[in-house]
Design an enzyme around this catalytic site. Structure first.
Site, PDB file in Angstrom:
ATOM      1  CD  GLU A 165       1.771   0.973  -0.294  1.00 29.02           C
ATOM      2  OE1 GLU A 165       2.375   0.169   0.621  1.00 29.02           O
ATOM      3  OE2 GLU A 165       1.630   0.269  -1.345  1.00 29.02           O
ATOM      4  N   GLY A 172       2.373   2.532  -5.033  1.00 33.01           N
ATOM      5  CA  GLY A 172       2.636   3.067  -3.670  1.00 33.01           C
ATOM      6  C   GLY A 172       3.765   2.267  -3.079  1.00 33.01           C
TER       7      GLY A 172
END
Ligand code: ARG
Ligand code: ZN
Ligand code: CA
Length: 254
Positions: free
Chosen positions: A164, A124
């Site tokens: 993230e 990610g």
């Protein structure tokens, strides 16, 4: 700010194959993880070493799928887009309909999460506060998203999104992004100074940069360990998250 801030989320599922078209249950499983991890409701917080137990913190931010779209119409908070792009990179193509992805919803009102196949080993990536609205949000590889469906061990506990979204809320990597040096900082006082990233499932303590006897706080969400090995944000990180919500992301809650 005080209290819990609730952030509306839109998940853009961008798929070249049916497998990548993750189902609603997988999306919901990811929302559950975010709501546990950012509220210190994750059961595995019990694994925090005794010496840091007091530092593990509730970041006071929650997430729910958007119920109203940018035009004011009801929505599930999930968009689905078929693409000809076999794999995406970090060039943000997934964030643009014209490039085989899906355009962002207004970034001051929604956390945009794109789920797709990412190339290479990338799980990610995220955009920090202060960047362009059109690319704001996080991108998560479908096989590291949520806890069911296509989620695959050792990244099947939804922690890629926790990490993230930590960046989206202005948290830096706990080792300070200086390679393995001892001069980088994550700008948080209560995380130990740490050499480089940790991977896999380290054994406590792992000492670097003269940070003994307790060593690296590798069980922090902002390290690079496996999903099952990360389970805390600190009080200092929670302060930074809430400073972001009072500053560059003060348009939330919406
Ligand atoms: N951007 C990082 C990567 O792609 C995310 C690491 C997340 N770690 C995890 N255990 N889920 O490597
Ligand atoms: Zn990161
Ligand atoms: Ca360092």
């Amino acid at each position: 700010r005080t209290g819990v801030t609730c952030v509306p989320v839109v998940v853009h599922v961008v798929h070249a194959t049916d497998e990548e078209n993750v189902d609603d249950a997988q999306v919901l499983s990811q929302l559950d993880v975010l709501n546990q991890d950012f509220r210190k409701l994750n059961p595995d917080v019990a694994g925090v070493p005794e010496v840091w137990r007091e530092l593990a913190a509730d970041s006071r931010v929650g997430f729910r799928l958007a119920s109203v779209d940018p035009d004011g119409h009801p929505t599930t908070g999930i968009t689905r887009t078929r693409t000809q792009v076999a794999g995406f990179g970090t060039d943000d193509a997934v964030k643009f309909t014209a490039q085989g992805g899906r355009d962002a919803w207004p970034a001051d009102r929604y956390l945009n999460v794109w789920v797709c196949l990412l190339e290479g080993g990338l799980l990610g990536y995220a955009q920090f506060p202060g960047g362009p609205a059109a690319t704001d949000g996080v991108v998560i590889r479908h096989s590291a998203f949520g806890t069911n469906g296509t989620a695959t061990a050792p990244f099947a506990l939804g922690r890629t999104a926790t990490h993230e979204v930590g960046h989206w809320l202005n948290l830096h990597h706990i080792w300070g992004d200086d390679g393995t040096g001892c001069s980088g900082s994550d700008f948080v006082a209560d995380t130990p100074n740490q050499g480089g990233p940790n991977f896999g499932s380290p054994v406590f303590p792992h000492v670097s940069c003269h940070n003994g006897p307790h060593g690296d706080m590798f069980m922090n969400y902002m390290d690079y360990v496996d999903d099952a090995a990360m389970f805390m944000f600190t009080a200092g990180q929670a302060v930074r998250v809430n400073a972001t919500l009072d500053g560059p992301r003060s348009t939330f809650p919406t």
